[in-house]
Write an enzyme that holds these catalytic residues in place. Structure first.
Site, PDB file in Angstrom:
ATOM      1  N   HIS A 296       0.780  -1.224   0.013  1.00  0.00           N
ATOM      2  CA  HIS A 296      -0.152   0.201  -0.075  1.00  0.00           C
ATOM      3  C   HIS A 296       0.992   1.371   0.147  1.00  0.00           C
ATOM      4  O   HIS A 296       1.795   1.224   0.597  1.00  0.00           O
ATOM      5  CB  HIS A 296      -0.741  -0.035   1.326  1.00  0.00           C
ATOM      6  CG  HIS A 296      -1.638   1.247   1.569  1.00  0.00           C
ATOM      7  ND1 HIS A 296      -2.586   1.666   1.066  1.00  0.00           N
ATOM      8  CD2 HIS A 296      -1.176   2.329   2.498  1.00  0.00           C
ATOM      9  CE1 HIS A 296      -2.969   2.823   1.445  1.00  0.00           C
ATOM     10  NE2 HIS A 296      -2.100   3.320   2.388  1.00  0.00           N
TER      11      HIS A 296
ATOM     12  N   CYS B 102      -4.698   2.106  -4.527  1.00  0.00           N
ATOM     13  CA  CYS B 102      -3.898   3.188  -3.895  1.00  0.00           C
ATOM     14  C   CYS B 102      -2.683   3.620  -4.739  1.00  0.00           C
ATOM     15  O   CYS B 102      -2.102   4.448  -4.877  1.00  0.00           O
ATOM     16  CB  CYS B 102      -3.622   2.735  -2.611  1.00  0.00           C
ATOM     17  SG  CYS B 102      -2.794   1.230  -2.170  1.00  0.00           S
TER      18      CYS B 102
END
Lengths: 168, 606
Positions: free
Chosen positions: A38, A108
């Protein structure tokens, strides 16, 4: 003419699996994954990331994920905070609305890549953006795809970035 | 580089040198530049020696905005008006990012580091203002129109500068004291309209119809509005970060709660606080997620005591409406009973739905367990898109509070169990997958390695062959039969249990005496909480016997023989003596006796 201000741009990389992916991926997927990444972009002393709740921001390292596992230096930008926020607002209304979130296609890392290119012209490291295709190229990943497709990730601790209501 | 998506009509380039061909590629001085705005990608042919200013003129015509609203960024550099494109290194095919500034002035992130107060206030504040301004616009009431402009007027400069004051409670107080807001609040009809037409409220109502009477009851509304006016009272409510005793103190003196008038007593308590919270949320900014959870969790002191505000706001950020979230949360962890009736394992019913619904249960588990600071895989609020079959599953809050408490206490031990728990839920719905994993995990040599938590040294070819072999349905069938046989042995001849223990271990069952495999126990614990309506009275597997504390019938892999017992008898009565074939047919037809009969007949004739 005075030189323009340069602001450093960093990429914060978090491993969502906290090391489990590195250990379990060989047996589960048949290939070695170093982590479930992430990412977020840190610029102007703020961290920006995209999740199922849209574009969010917080102080650097301020999500529940804690401090990042890796920090990548993306470069420097002349873009001021003001312009950057405008840019983010319009992104948040167009490409990166919360409901547009998809774990494989539009996550993301897609956002971080987009923003990094805007700010510096450079992309983020490919091992991050290649992760979904790596997973999907395994039979296990394919089998789990319907399940994984519906997962939405939103690290807690951020605030939405967007235009205040009533403005164009 | 991004592909060219659309080609704009050629801009009148009066400044271009004469004789430039239309498509511009052949001339060295005209380059094609990719202009990227958020959401759009265009290609512009432009002369290399064009100045940025001229380019901006073109773009402003194209995007229909003022020139000073345009900001051009290339390779991280801001392009100034007097620059020449080629001097800035803009070559053919390069991307220029364009940001179109909004007409209003600059804004900054309200939560930036200068700000010491909580992150949440600014979010709430913005939405507060948003709500009120939206309300003003939609109110359509004569007297409030001018007030609304007043409100907007006072809002705009604030919103424009977004200085740190915005987040302070003083600002909220100021807003409340604003005359027009006061007038708005005191207008009952308007407030009722506001409340009932707010989308969040409507969603709340949809899921919890019993609180509709609250909204209709004007007395409750009045009281709540009075409450809303008094910041002090609200702040008192805010400080429900204290253990539950405070909560009870607060509960008692408020007559309008009138528990006796609200059906479902205690359950509605949680709901009314939801409702009130919704209202308060819309009005004030200090309401962090803390009070949300504390109001609902009630007796769960552990939750309240963890000071981190972070995980709780996430519940508001979640896509689904907060009330539904909180219900799911408080319903706790793995025991999401209302979603279970829609599940049917191993029967190939709609696979996507059960998977996502169960993991929703699991995901909310993870959201709650964050305060304990447990590192987890995908558990930093892994939320699911809610399916339509979730609606209407109103869950009584009170009954599951104890469950929540108990589960939270267990949570401290289950560090990696979130991962395994989620996997287990998943595997229940993909039984072939489960068989694969089962076999993988239970090969003795790999078992050892697994337990030692070192990566196994499986070669990838070996693994893929393995998976292929396991994907064969007959394999899982065979395993089920083995399991069934062992189960029979265990129930009928418990004296033999020590003898068959190694085989049980091999298949992944762990008798209660030797719980020396902590990472496997959570598997069974989590699974055991799933209930299946039709399996209640049937004799459990060995798993059930070894997990007496679970209380619920637990089925890791339910034997089809047991399940199709009746149908098997039917088939036998009809004259189909081949049990194996009968079983196969029943599995294939999903328990439909008639279809199985047809199938068997066909196979007999062939």
């Amino acid at each position: 003419m005075e030189p323009p201000n340069l602001y450093p741009v960093k990429l914060y990389v978090y491993d969502l699996s906290k090391g489990l992916a590195r250990r379990l991926s060989p047996i589960m997927l048949g290939k070695q994954l170093e982590g479930i990444w992430h990412t977020s972009i840190v610029v102007h002393k703020d961290e920006f990331f995209f999740g199922s709740g849209g574009i969010s921001s917080c102080s650097p390292g301020g999500t529940l994920l804690g401090p990042p596992d890796t920090v990548v230096d993306v470069g420097n930008t002349e873009v001021t905070e003001e312009i950057f926020l405008e840019y983010l607002s319009s992104l948040g209304e167009s490409l990166f609305r919360g409901e547009a979130y998809n774990l494989f296609e539009h996550n993301c890392n897609t956002f971080s890549n987009e923003v990094a290119q805007f700010l510096t012209g450079r992309k983020i490291p490919s091992y991050i953006t290649d992760l979904p295709s790596e997973v999907l190229s395994t039979p296990f990943g394919q089998a789990l795809r319907p399940f994984l497709d519906s997962i939405q990730i939103q690290p807690p601790g951020g605030n939405s970035v967007g235009r205040p209501n009533g403005q164009s | 580089m991004p592909q060219i998506i659309s080609r704009t009509p050629r801009m009148p380039q009066s400044r271009c040198p004469a004789g430039v061909p239309a498509d511009g590629n052949s001339s060295p001085s005209v380059i094609r530049v990719i202009v990227k705005t958020p959401g759009h990608l265009n290609s512009f042919p432009v002369a290399g020696d064009t100045s940025v200013r001229q380019f901006k003129e073109n773009l402003s015509a194209h995007f229909q905005c003022q020139m000073d609203q345009l900001v051009l960024v290339s390779m991280g550099c801001l392009l100034k008006d007097h620059d020449i494109l080629s001097h800035r290194g803009i070559k053919d095919g390069q991307t220029i990012h364009v940001v179109i500034k909004s007409k209003y002035g600059s804004r900054s992130l309200a939560h930036s580091f200068q700000n010491l107060s909580m992150n949440n206030p600014c979010h709430q504040d913005r939405s507060t203002k948003g709500n009120s301004s939206r309300v003003c616009q939609s109110a359509g009431m004569g007297q409030t129109k001018e007030e609304s402009s007043l409100l907007m007027g006072s809002d705009a400069p604030n919103v424009g500068t977004q200085s740190p004051e915005v987040d302070s409670p003083e600002h909220t107080a100021q807003m409340l004291e604003n005359l027009c807001v006061q007038r708005m609040l005191s207008n009952i009809d308007f407030m009722r309209q506001l409340i009932s037409e707010h989308p969040d409220m409507q969603e709340l109502l949809q899921q919890n119809p019993e609180i509709s009477h609250l909204i209709d009851n004007s007395e409750i509304l009045c009281h709540t509005l009075e409450l809303a006016r008094h910041l002090a009272v609200i702040q008192e409510i805010m400080q429900i970060n204290q253990p539950a005793q405070n909560l009870e103190h607060l509960l008692n003196p408020q007559p309008y709660l009138g528990l006796e008038t609200i059906p479902n007593g205690n359950n509605a308590l949680g709901q009314t606080y939801d409702f009130n919270d919704q209202m308060l949320n819309g009005m004030h900014d200090l309401l962090g997620g803390n009070s949300f959870t504390t109001l609902l969790a009630g007796q769960v002191v552990e939750q309240v005591q963890t000071p981190s505000p972070f995980p709780l706001p996430s519940e508001e950020q979640l896509v689904c409406p907060p009330a539904r979230d909180i219900y799911a949360n408080s319903c706790g962890l793995s025991s999401i009973t209302p979603t279970n009736p829609t599940l049917s394992i191993a029967h190939d019913a709609s696979r996507e739905n059960p998977a996502s619904v169960t993991t929703e249960g699991q995901s909310h588990v993870c959201a709650i367990q964050q305060p304990a600071g447990i590192p987890t895989l995908l558990s930093t609020v892994v939320t699911q898109e809610l399916q339509e079959d979730d609606k209407g599953t109103a869950i009584p809050v009170g009954s599951s509070d104890q469950g929540l408490e108990r589960d939270l206490q267990q949570s401290g031990e289950q560090t990696s169990s979130q991962l395994t728990g989620g996997m287990v839920q998943l595997l229940r719905n993909y039984p072939y997958m489960a068989a694969q994993m089962l076999l993988l995990m239970n090969m003795p040599q790999q078992n050892e390695q697994w337990r030692q938590q070192t990566p196994t040294s499986l070669q990838s070819s070996q693994l893929s062959e393995l998976l292929l072999a396991l994907a064969n349905p007959k394999t899982s069938q065979a395993i089920l039969q083995i399991e069934h046989g062992l189960q029979l042995l265990a129930t009928e001849f418990p004296i033999l249990l020590p003898c068959i223990e190694p085989y049980l271990l091999g298949l992944g069952w762990f008798p209660p005496s030797s719980c020396s495999y902590p990472d496997a126990v959570p598997w069974t614990l989590n699974v055991s909480d799933m209930t299946e309506p039709e399996c209640g009275p049937q004799s459990g597997t060995v798993l059930q016997k070894s997990q007496p504390q679970s209380g619920d019938p637990s089925y890791f892999l339910q034997s089809p023989e047991v399940h199709f017992h009746k149908q098997m008898e039917h088939l036998q009565a009809l004259g189909f003596v081949n049990d194996d074939a009968n079983l196969q047919a029943l599995i294939a037809t999903d328990g439909d006796t008639n279809a199985a009969v047809h199938k068997l007949k066909r196979s007999q004739e062939s």
